[in-house]
Scaffold this motif. Sequence first.
Motif, PDB file in Angstrom:
ATOM      1  N   VAL A 237       0.773  -1.218  -0.116  1.00 21.84           N
ATOM      2  CA  VAL A 237      -0.002   0.178   0.106  1.00 21.84           C
ATOM      3  C   VAL A 237       0.906   1.264   0.120  1.00 21.84           C
ATOM      4  N   THR A 238       1.897   1.212   0.750  1.00 21.61           N
ATOM      5  CA  THR A 238       2.896   2.409   0.613  1.00 21.61           C
ATOM      6  C   THR A 238       3.461   2.636  -0.394  1.00 21.61           C
ATOM      7  N   VAL A 239       3.988   1.388  -1.308  1.00 22.16           N
ATOM      8  CA  VAL A 239       4.726   1.581  -2.621  1.00 22.16           C
ATOM      9  C   VAL A 239       3.672   2.315  -3.460  1.00 22.16           C
ATOM     10  N   ALA A 240       2.433   1.499  -3.394  1.00 22.32           N
ATOM     11  CA  ALA A 240       1.270   1.980  -4.193  1.00 22.32           C
ATOM     12  C   ALA A 240       1.083   3.601  -4.201  1.00 22.32           C
ATOM     13  N   THR A 241       1.114   3.905  -2.872  1.00 20.95           N
ATOM     14  CA  THR A 241       0.651   5.624  -2.718  1.00 20.95           C
ATOM     15  C   THR A 241       1.978   6.360  -3.337  1.00 20.95           C
ATOM     16  N   VAL A 242       3.010   5.965  -3.369  1.00 18.32           N
ATOM     17  CA  VAL A 242       4.052   6.905  -3.769  1.00 18.32           C
ATOM     18  C   VAL A 242       4.042   6.938  -5.419  1.00 18.32           C
ATOM     19  N   LEU A 243       3.738   5.740  -5.782  1.00 17.68           N
ATOM     20  CA  LEU A 243       3.840   5.451  -7.128  1.00 17.68           C
ATOM     21  C   LEU A 243       2.680   6.216  -7.798  1.00 17.68           C
ATOM     22  N   ASN A 244       1.468   6.468  -6.997  1.00 19.59           N
ATOM     23  CA  ASN A 244       0.325   7.104  -7.619  1.00 19.59           C
ATOM     24  C   ASN A 244       0.747   8.396  -7.528  1.00 19.59           C
ATOM     25  N   LEU A 245       1.368   8.908  -6.560  1.00 24.43           N
ATOM     26  CA  LEU A 245       1.733  10.403  -6.316  1.00 24.43           C
ATOM     27  C   LEU A 245       2.680  10.947  -7.348  1.00 24.43           C
ATOM     28  N   VAL A 246       3.573   9.946  -7.654  1.00 22.31           N
ATOM     29  CA  VAL A 246       4.610  10.325  -8.800  1.00 22.31           C
ATOM     30  C   VAL A 246       4.138  10.555 -10.192  1.00 22.31           C
ATOM     31  N   GLY A 247       3.255   9.710 -10.406  1.00 25.11           N
ATOM     32  CA  GLY A 247       2.301   9.501 -11.866  1.00 25.11           C
ATOM     33  C   GLY A 247       1.528  10.928 -11.825  1.00 25.11           C
ATOM     34  N   LEU A 248       0.945  11.241 -10.511  1.00 20.72           N
ATOM     35  CA  LEU A 248      -0.123  12.296 -10.489  1.00 20.72           C
ATOM     36  C   LEU A 248       0.757  13.753 -10.995  1.00 20.72           C
ATOM     37  N   VAL A 249       1.921  13.809 -10.104  1.00 25.03           N
ATOM     38  CA  VAL A 249       2.546  15.085 -10.216  1.00 25.03           C
ATOM     39  C   VAL A 249       3.011  15.463 -11.721  1.00 25.03           C
ATOM     40  N   ARG A 250       3.098  14.408 -12.462  1.00 26.44           N
ATOM     41  CA  ARG A 250       3.419  14.433 -14.088  1.00 26.44           C
ATOM     42  C   ARG A 250       1.855  14.821 -14.679  1.00 26.44           C
ATOM     43  N   ALA A 251       0.898  14.814 -14.229  1.00 30.93           N
ATOM     44  CA  ALA A 251      -0.490  14.771 -15.198  1.00 30.93           C
ATOM     45  C   ALA A 251      -0.353  15.809 -16.162  1.00 30.93           C
ATOM     46  N   TYR A 252      -0.594  15.473 -17.384  1.00 33.52           N
ATOM     47  CA  TYR A 252      -0.610  16.395 -18.424  1.00 33.52           C
ATOM     48  C   TYR A 252      -1.567  16.190 -19.682  1.00 33.52           C
ATOM     49  N   ASP A 253      -1.504  14.705 -20.195  1.00 28.33           N
ATOM     50  CA  ASP A 253      -2.436  14.486 -21.300  1.00 28.33           C
ATOM     51  C   ASP A 253      -3.949  14.635 -20.972  1.00 28.33           C
ATOM     52  N   LEU A 254      -4.143  14.007 -19.775  1.00 31.69           N
ATOM     53  CA  LEU A 254      -5.519  14.285 -19.621  1.00 31.69           C
ATOM     54  C   LEU A 254      -6.288  15.551 -19.386  1.00 31.69           C
ATOM     55  N   ILE A 255      -5.230  16.497 -18.928  1.00 35.72           N
ATOM     56  CA  ILE A 255      -5.767  17.810 -18.939  1.00 35.72           C
ATOM     57  C   ILE A 255      -5.810  18.415 -20.116  1.00 35.72           C
ATOM     58  N   VAL A 256      -4.999  18.254 -21.006  1.00 36.73           N
ATOM     59  CA  VAL A 256      -5.240  18.552 -22.310  1.00 36.73           C
ATOM     60  C   VAL A 256      -6.653  18.424 -23.025  1.00 36.73           C
ATOM     61  N   SER A 257      -6.895  16.938 -22.761  1.00 42.92           N
ATOM     62  CA  SER A 257      -7.916  16.704 -23.312  1.00 42.92           C
ATOM     63  C   SER A 257      -9.441  17.007 -22.795  1.00 42.92           C
ATOM     64  N   LEU A 258      -9.215  16.989 -21.463  1.00 39.75           N
ATOM     65  CA  LEU A 258     -10.540  17.059 -20.477  1.00 39.75           C
ATOM     66  C   LEU A 258     -11.074  18.513 -20.523  1.00 39.75           C
ATOM     67  N   THR A 259     -10.030  19.106 -20.040  1.00 40.88           N
ATOM     68  CA  THR A 259     -10.344  20.768 -19.575  1.00 40.88           C
ATOM     69  C   THR A 259      -9.435  21.661 -20.024  1.00 40.88           C
ATOM     70  N   GLY A 260      -8.564  21.398 -20.915  1.00 38.05           N
ATOM     71  CA  GLY A 260      -7.528  22.343 -21.480  1.00 38.05           C
ATOM     72  C   GLY A 260      -6.867  23.383 -20.319  1.00 38.05           C
ATOM     73  N   GLY A 261      -7.078  22.828 -19.310  1.00 34.78           N
ATOM     74  CA  GLY A 261      -6.220  23.621 -18.044  1.00 34.78           C
ATOM     75  C   GLY A 261      -7.305  24.619 -17.453  1.00 34.78           C
ATOM     76  N   GLY A 262      -8.672  24.700 -18.112  1.00 32.65           N
ATOM     77  CA  GLY A 262      -9.745  25.658 -17.827  1.00 32.65           C
ATOM     78  C   GLY A 262     -10.551  25.114 -16.707  1.00 32.65           C
ATOM     79  N   PRO A 263     -11.675  25.889 -16.327  1.00 34.43           N
ATOM     80  CA  PRO A 263     -11.860  27.267 -16.528  1.00 34.43           C
ATOM     81  C   PRO A 263     -11.013  28.203 -15.892  1.00 34.43           C
ATOM     82  N   ALA A 264     -10.535  29.018 -16.352  1.00 34.62           N
ATOM     83  CA  ALA A 264      -9.563  30.215 -15.867  1.00 34.62           C
ATOM     84  C   ALA A 264      -8.636  29.568 -15.020  1.00 34.62           C
ATOM     85  N   GLY A 265      -7.850  28.555 -15.524  1.00 28.07           N
ATOM     86  CA  GLY A 265      -6.777  28.135 -14.894  1.00 28.07           C
ATOM     87  C   GLY A 265      -6.933  27.049 -13.758  1.00 28.07           C
TER      88      GLY A 265
END
Lengths: 318, 285
Positions: A237-265
């Motif tokens: 569980v500990t390792v999974a927690t950190v793995l998820n954190l590391v992955g999410l700190v890099r979130a990019y693709d999903l933001i491009v397609s879902l919201t484009g960073g908006g509304p208003a950032g």
Amino acid sequence: MVELAELSDRRTAPAADTPRPAVGGRSARLRTAAVSLGMVGPAVALYTVLTVVPVGVAIYLSLTDWNGFSTAVFVGFDNYRHLFADPASTRSWYVTAVIAVVGTVGMVGGGLAYALLLKGRSRTNAFFRALAYYPHVISALILGYLWAAILGTNGAVNSTLHRFGLSEPIGFLFDEKLALVSVIWVIVWAGFGFNVVLFVAALQTVPAELLEAAAIDGASTWQTNRRVVVPMIAPVVTVATVLNLVGLVRAYDLIVSLTGGGPAGSTQTFSYLILARSFAGTKVGYATAQAVFLMVVSAALALLVTALRNRQDQAAAG
Amino acid sequence: MGKAESAPRRRSVPVVKVVMLALLTVVMSVPVYLLLVNSFKPQQAIADNPFGIPLGELTLRYLSDAVHSPQYNVIGGYGFTIFLVVVVDVLCIALAGPAAYVIARSLRRRTQLLLLYFLAGTFIPGAAVVIPVIYVLRAVGLANTVTGLVAHDVASTLPVSIFLFVGFIRTIPVDIDHAAAIDGAGRYRTFWRIVFPLMRPAVVTVLILNSIGIWNDFVSPQILLSPGSGHYTVTTAIYAGISQYSTDLTKVFPNLLLAVAPVIVFFIYMQRHIVSGLTVGAVKG
């Protein structure tokens, strides 16, 4: 330069690599060394030129005001100072942190709940695990577009609500607060299945005798899970927690397609800010400073995984 | 613990289980259902009732439009993406295999540092490193070329691949190598003819990990290949198409279906390998 140092370093290294034929003088040893060098050399060279050197280039560019075309002027740590003063930058770190923390809690919590439910080796359980897991193999960009078509103003949910008499569409992606919730929802939806699989693998190693003992002692399912099973898989569980954190700190693709960073950032993550704002706005110096900062944070989190894993291995060995 | 007490408890667990499984089924399958159904419906039918299946109005028109669209083309993207996946997979194995073999079989401290050197690469997020990569590729004359993208992709797959290979090779007895050496085989021959065939499970893991990673990658092709290059992967084609027509659901759904279908089919067919491969890759990598 790094690769040259590396190569000459290896060339001067005496050949003691195994396997070594029983006979062989100095020249034979040198030949073995040359062959070894030929085997590692290409991988080291390519990796150095396209992964290590770019990090150095990024650090250099981050100290300049370069826009990609002009001559770069050295500006010292100005970009880094700007990084902490710029409201867009600090806000994107806040957004990234919320996504990473809440998303991780959701994925690990959901993953654990369904793992406990689906840990059995039956075919039905395997089917449900696959059902939870499948978004993990699909590109986040495509999942984002799909959910945009579901949650958008003219998306599936709003048209259905409209049919049942709701006059105003709900701003799942257009309300500043709701948009962040929607992003986190899609992240958890797409990622908890991976945690299910991870936890099930760990749960299947919990000795059956322990569960029998708990049952004989009259523990309920809830008590057994809480007091016996979950503590047994705590390291995973500990390792999974950190793995998820590391992955999410890099979130990019999903933001491009879902919201484009908006509304208003309001859903602009740090990676999105780097690529879609700073870099696209030809502020290369500033973009690379942000990139270097992201690398440092990612590396710190990743080192945490390694440290935790080592401790876990030692605990398992001891 | 009388019978009266344990009986309702035993029944209460299945109720929770049934509710949770029903929730799981609905939440996980509704998006795919909507994707499937709405790829065959006109805009008005989608707007009226996205969940409905209007038998009279179902049509292959929009799917065929998406297949034949001249501006952005997901089907065209398949070809280039498959090419990319195959080339990167082959080059990655060709480079990572021998390198991992030397690292795994060496007892020297310096060689072990080499493994750490590669491992450091797993700490670097792709979105951060891709910007300076542009300038490095420009310096060597590979900016905006397929070769440049392939080189970057191979470099980015090396760390985890080498790490997994080293771990696996160390489980193969060195005696096999010695036997081959006594029979006169050189190190290259020993690796490719004797050790490599024994590495099948690790090779399958690496192939799956890299193939899915390259197929789904968006940042690298987006940043390293400009639209002017004329090369689209599935993800950049989808991006080019949908960012232009995001309100036209008759373009959105069919294109997404085309992009997702091969991955879903591959997943169903190779499920066991994919799940274990991606798990090992994430946890160990």
